[in-house]
Design an enzyme around this catalytic site. Structure first.
Site, PDB file in Angstrom:
ATOM      1  N   SER A 251     -43.654  62.156  -9.251  1.00 45.89           N
ATOM      2  CA  SER A 251     -42.326  62.729  -9.114  1.00 45.89           C
ATOM      3  C   SER A 251     -42.224  64.021  -9.940  1.00 45.89           C
ATOM      4  CB  SER A 251     -41.264  61.691  -9.501  1.00 45.89           C
ATOM      5  OG  SER A 251     -39.975  62.135  -9.173  1.00 45.89           O
ATOM      6  N   PHE A 252     -41.326  64.114 -10.908  1.00 46.76           N
ATOM      7  CA  PHE A 252     -41.271  65.275 -11.801  1.00 46.76           C
ATOM      8  C   PHE A 252     -42.624  65.475 -12.480  1.00 46.76           C
ATOM      9  CE2 PHE A 252     -39.342  66.984 -15.989  1.00 46.76           C
ATOM     10  CZ  PHE A 252     -39.437  68.300 -15.566  1.00 46.76           C
TER      11      PHE A 252
END
Length: 415
Positions: A240-241
């Site tokens: 994700s991030f």
């Protein structure tokens, strides 16, 4: 596509909960029956229903353990850990001072620890040095009897996956989202929480930083001190991030043999500004008290929308960046970019993308000058959502088939 809820955020988080069925993190009837009792957008009901489920499943585990049914106990504890994580998801107001956040977060950790004790080989809670403190993680050994993934001596040092999450993940979630899949294929795994993540955030109050190499380099040092780790075959994966943070680290940490950006993210500021729209973005650029007041009011209104998949990210951002207001947090994302950093990556890199993912993974791929592979998961095959929630088997097939091949041909030596 929505799943179980019309509220896009609830839909995505329910799918995320269910996605971990392949690795023992959920059961379909438990998830669907719980979701049926939660009104769309009702965060209080979300918390209470998921917590009730987590407590029931944890009690089942305790009962099985007391009666000597250790496999049943392990399976219950794994699901309870995931369900405690899910129930805590929307507890994001004044999170750093919220005793309930600490309690539920610890229950997720403790449930996973109870499951780990019943595995063979058992994942171990570890810490590695980081500046003047340490960072937490789980050492997940390769499954017993698995072949060496690149054809080496099965009793010798093994390729190792260094794995961290993103904006709202925990180190325990990483077991379900890739750690177990790697161990099944003969990899060792260090799944850890960096600043802004998991218990490093909740218990140590460490906030995100853009120079992620300061986090990854001591983790690599720790791995290189282990005799069971092949020093030439350490791969880094960020979820994700983490699909921005991991490449940022790899730009200067050249002891890595491979990199997986899951999913790739190029500029967090661009992604956030696209999410909140031009009016809020302009107010943030004005840098005026009156503009900030209006921006914070609009952000609050935006965060109540049922048609925004990632709306909780704005409330969460205040905590993870150590900011005073949502507007301040949105300004803090500016340095989180791979511009000027992506071309410095030298190891083979796999960039994952979902057809409906807003992170501009293709922009990261185009900026890379190293050996690189881009894989797009189409929505028509079920993998179009962020981080391919719901197609874990296919995701891990793509990741580890690629990694097996890359590491088998690696002749990189550590300088």
């Amino acid at each position: 596509m929505t799943f179980l809820f019309n509220d896009e955020s609830f839909s995505f988080e329910a799918l995320r909960a269910l996605a971990y069925i392949p690795y023992g993190g959920a059961d379909i009837g438990e998830v669907t029956s719980t979701a049926s009792r939660i009104p769309d957008g009702d965060e209080n009901a979300w918390y209470s229903e998921w917590r009730a489920l987590a407590e029931r499943i944890h009690a089942d585990g305790d009962r099985s353990a007391a009666e000597g049914h250790l496999v049943s106990a392990r399976e219950s504890y794994l699901r309870a850990s995931n369900y405690y994580r899910v129930c805590e998801f929307y507890l994001r107001v004044d999170s750093s001072n919220d005793a309930e956040v600490r309690e539920v977060g610890q229950l997720s950790v403790d449930s996973f620890a109870s499951a780990a004790q019943l595995m063979n080989p058992a994942p171990q809670r570890v810490r590695f040095p980081y500046e003047d403190t340490t960072l937490p993680g789980w050492w997940i050994p390769a499954d017993l009897g698995t072949p060496h993934p690149t054809g080496g001596d099965p009793d010798g040092p093994r390729p190792t996956l260094l794995y961290h999450g993103g904006f709202d993940s925990t180190e325990e979630e990483l077991y379900f989202a890739g750690g177990a899949a790697a161990a099944r294929r003969g990899y060792h795994v260090l799944a850890f929480a960096g600043p802004g993540q998991g218990t490093a955030l909740r218990d140590q109050k460490l906030y995100f930083r853009p120079d992620w190499e300061a986090v990854v380099t001591p983790a690599v040092d720790w791995l290189l001190a282990r005799p069971d780790v092949d020093p030439d075959r350490i791969a880094l994966m960020g979820m994700s991030f983490g699909g921005l943070l991991a490449p940022r680290a790899a730009a200067t940490e050249h002891r890595l043999a491979a990199l997986i950006a899951y999913d790739g993210l190029y500029s967090f500021a661009d992604t956030m500004h696209e999410m909140v729209g031009p009016e809020i973005t302009k107010l943030l650029g004005d840098d005026l008290v009156a503009s900030d007041t209006k921006a914070n009011a609009l952000i609050k209104e935006f965060s109540s929308s049922k048609s925004v998949t990632f709306r909780p990210i704005l409330a969460w951002a205040v905590w993870v960046f150590g900011a005073e207001t949502p507007a301040a947090a949105l300004r803090d994302v500016a340095p989180y970019t791979l511009e000027g950093h992506a071309p410095l990556i030298t190891c083979p890199t796999l960039v994952l993308d979902g057809e409906n993912d807003p992170g501009h993974a293709s922009q990261l791929y185009e900026a890379l000058t190293c050996q690189k592979t881009y894989h797009l998961f189409p929505a028509a095959e079920g993998g179009g959502d962020h981080c391919q929630e719901g197609v874990m088997f296919r995701l891990h097939q793509v990741v580890f088939d690629w990694l097996d091949t890359v590491l088998a041909t690696s002749s990189r030596s550590i300088a």
